[in-house]
Design a protein around this motif. Structure first.
Motif, PDB file in Angstrom:
ATOM      1  N   HIS A  49     -23.186   6.667  45.138  1.00 54.54           N
ATOM      2  CA  HIS A  49     -23.465   5.156  45.567  1.00 54.54           C
ATOM      3  C   HIS A  49     -24.809   5.331  46.264  1.00 54.54           C
ATOM      4  CE1 HIS A  49     -19.523   3.630  44.349  1.00 54.54           C
ATOM      5  NE2 HIS A  49     -18.960   4.666  44.751  1.00 54.54           N
ATOM      6  N   LYS A  50     -25.730   4.576  45.495  1.00 51.10           N
ATOM      7  CA  LYS A  50     -27.170   4.331  45.995  1.00 51.10           C
ATOM      8  C   LYS A  50     -27.330   3.160  47.030  1.00 51.10           C
ATOM      9  CE  LYS A  50     -30.350   7.005  44.515  1.00 51.10           C
ATOM     10  NZ  LYS A  50     -30.815   8.087  45.248  1.00 51.10           N
ATOM     11  N   ASN A  51     -27.990   3.449  48.112  1.00 53.25           N
ATOM     12  CA  ASN A  51     -28.429   2.412  48.953  1.00 53.25           C
ATOM     13  C   ASN A  51     -27.375   1.333  49.369  1.00 53.25           C
ATOM     14  OD1 ASN A  51     -31.328   3.178  48.832  1.00 53.25           O
ATOM     15  ND2 ASN A  51     -31.325   2.360  46.640  1.00 53.25           N
ATOM     16  N   VAL A  52     -26.530   1.927  50.097  1.00 53.31           N
ATOM     17  CA  VAL A  52     -25.255   1.210  50.297  1.00 53.31           C
ATOM     18  C   VAL A  52     -25.606   0.242  51.579  1.00 53.31           C
ATOM     19  CG1 VAL A  52     -22.662   1.437  51.136  1.00 53.31           C
ATOM     20  CG2 VAL A  52     -23.450   2.859  49.284  1.00 53.31           C
ATOM     21  N   PRO A  53     -25.302  -0.765  51.957  1.00 53.90           N
ATOM     22  CA  PRO A  53     -25.659  -1.508  53.048  1.00 53.90           C
ATOM     23  C   PRO A  53     -24.927  -1.041  54.332  1.00 53.90           C
ATOM     24  CG  PRO A  53     -25.414  -2.869  51.397  1.00 53.90           C
ATOM     25  CD  PRO A  53     -25.095  -1.680  50.688  1.00 53.90           C
ATOM     26  N   GLY A  54     -25.524  -1.064  55.440  1.00 56.06           N
ATOM     27  CA  GLY A  54     -24.713  -0.651  56.524  1.00 56.06           C
ATOM     28  C   GLY A  54     -24.426  -1.946  57.047  1.00 56.06           C
ATOM     29  N   GLY A  55     -23.386  -1.716  58.221  1.00 56.93           N
ATOM     30  CA  GLY A  55     -22.884  -2.942  58.973  1.00 56.93           C
ATOM     31  C   GLY A  55     -21.994  -3.630  58.359  1.00 56.93           C
ATOM     32  N   ARG A  56     -20.934  -2.942  57.238  1.00 59.69           N
ATOM     33  CA  ARG A  56     -19.855  -3.595  56.613  1.00 59.69           C
ATOM     34  C   ARG A  56     -19.094  -2.477  56.151  1.00 59.69           C
ATOM     35  NH1 ARG A  56     -23.395  -6.491  52.109  1.00 59.69           N
ATOM     36  NH2 ARG A  56     -24.672  -6.899  54.063  1.00 59.69           N
ATOM     37  N   THR A  57     -17.655  -2.941  55.645  1.00 60.61           N
ATOM     38  CA  THR A  57     -16.732  -2.074  55.181  1.00 60.61           C
ATOM     39  C   THR A  57     -16.861  -2.460  53.711  1.00 60.61           C
ATOM     40  OG1 THR A  57     -15.436  -2.310  56.971  1.00 60.61           O
ATOM     41  CG2 THR A  57     -14.285  -1.562  55.062  1.00 60.61           C
ATOM     42  N   HIS A  58     -16.985  -1.243  53.002  1.00 64.15           N
ATOM     43  CA  HIS A  58     -17.110  -1.095  51.262  1.00 64.15           C
ATOM     44  C   HIS A  58     -15.815  -0.715  50.816  1.00 64.15           C
ATOM     45  CE1 HIS A  58     -21.393  -1.916  51.586  1.00 64.15           C
ATOM     46  NE2 HIS A  58     -21.276  -1.216  52.773  1.00 64.15           N
ATOM     47  N   PRO A  59     -15.464  -1.216  49.746  1.00 62.18           N
ATOM     48  CA  PRO A  59     -14.161  -1.008  49.196  1.00 62.18           C
ATOM     49  C   PRO A  59     -14.019   0.271  48.208  1.00 62.18           C
ATOM     50  CG  PRO A  59     -15.278  -2.559  47.628  1.00 62.18           C
ATOM     51  CD  PRO A  59     -15.902  -2.299  48.970  1.00 62.18           C
ATOM     52  N   PHE A  60     -14.514   1.337  49.100  1.00 62.78           N
ATOM     53  CA  PHE A  60     -14.429   2.500  48.178  1.00 62.78           C
ATOM     54  C   PHE A  60     -13.031   3.233  48.629  1.00 62.78           C
ATOM     55  CE2 PHE A  60     -19.461   2.429  49.414  1.00 62.78           C
ATOM     56  CZ  PHE A  60     -19.580   1.550  48.001  1.00 62.78           C
ATOM     57  N   VAL A  61     -12.542   4.094  47.432  1.00 67.17           N
ATOM     58  CA  VAL A  61     -11.448   4.742  47.866  1.00 67.17           C
ATOM     59  C   VAL A  61     -11.948   6.240  47.730  1.00 67.17           C
ATOM     60  CG1 VAL A  61      -9.288   5.433  47.127  1.00 67.17           C
ATOM     61  CG2 VAL A  61      -9.957   3.083  46.720  1.00 67.17           C
ATOM     62  N   ALA A  62     -11.815   7.014  48.632  1.00 63.87           N
ATOM     63  CA  ALA A  62     -12.349   8.343  48.927  1.00 63.87           C
ATOM     64  C   ALA A  62     -11.586   9.634  49.216  1.00 63.87           C
ATOM     65  CB  ALA A  62     -13.707   8.523  49.786  1.00 63.87           C
ATOM     66  N   ARG A  63     -11.574  10.649  48.645  1.00 61.56           N
ATOM     67  CA  ARG A  63     -10.978  11.819  49.007  1.00 61.56           C
ATOM     68  C   ARG A  63     -11.734  12.586  49.736  1.00 61.56           C
ATOM     69  NH1 ARG A  63      -6.712  13.750  45.568  1.00 61.56           N
ATOM     70  NH2 ARG A  63      -5.630  12.068  46.562  1.00 61.56           N
ATOM     71  N   ARG A  64     -13.006  12.648  49.493  1.00 61.98           N
ATOM     72  CA  ARG A  64     -14.203  13.428  50.205  1.00 61.98           C
ATOM     73  C   ARG A  64     -15.483  12.848  50.160  1.00 61.98           C
ATOM     74  NH1 ARG A  64     -15.193  18.949  47.336  1.00 61.98           N
ATOM     75  NH2 ARG A  64     -12.983  19.360  47.887  1.00 61.98           N
ATOM     76  N   ILE A  65     -16.096  12.878  50.996  1.00 59.44           N
ATOM     77  CA  ILE A  65     -17.587  12.511  51.191  1.00 59.44           C
ATOM     78  C   ILE A  65     -18.373  13.627  51.104  1.00 59.44           C
ATOM     79  CG2 ILE A  65     -19.300  10.961  52.407  1.00 59.44           C
ATOM     80  CD1 ILE A  65     -16.896   9.443  51.191  1.00 59.44           C
TER      81      ILE A  65
END
Length: 87
Positions: A49-65
């Motif tokens: 995901h490119k250029n994800v804005p900060g200061g908020r919660t995003h609806p990503f589901v993740a097993r690993r970053i």
């Protein structure tokens, strides 16, 4: 049928790592400082995901970053809470 309640019962700090999964899947990610986030999803697919804005919660589901391509910082994973409304 279990439904999402919309309230996070708790959360956990995320330290990006190219080789280790999160202790549990994140069902939302708070991004403190924006940037790219390289996510491995529970089904094993990979999305940068490119250029994800900060200061908020995003609806990503993740097993690993993954660390190598992740530039965003101050990441916090949201734990899942479900209710069975058939009771």
């Amino acid at each position: 049928m279990a439904l999402l309640d919309g309230v996070a019962p708790s959360s956990f700090a995320i330290t990006p790592n190219d080789n280790e999964d999160l202790a549990e899947d994140a069902y939302g990610i708070w991004v403190g400082v924006g940037g790219d986030i390289d996510i491995i999803h529970p089904d094993g697919t990979n999305t940068l995901h490119k250029n994800v804005p900060g200061g908020r919660t995003h609806p990503f589901v993740a097993r690993r970053i993954k660390a190598t391509l992740t530039a965003a910082t101050d990441l916090v994973g949201v734990k899942l809470k479900t209710y069975d409304y058939r009771r």
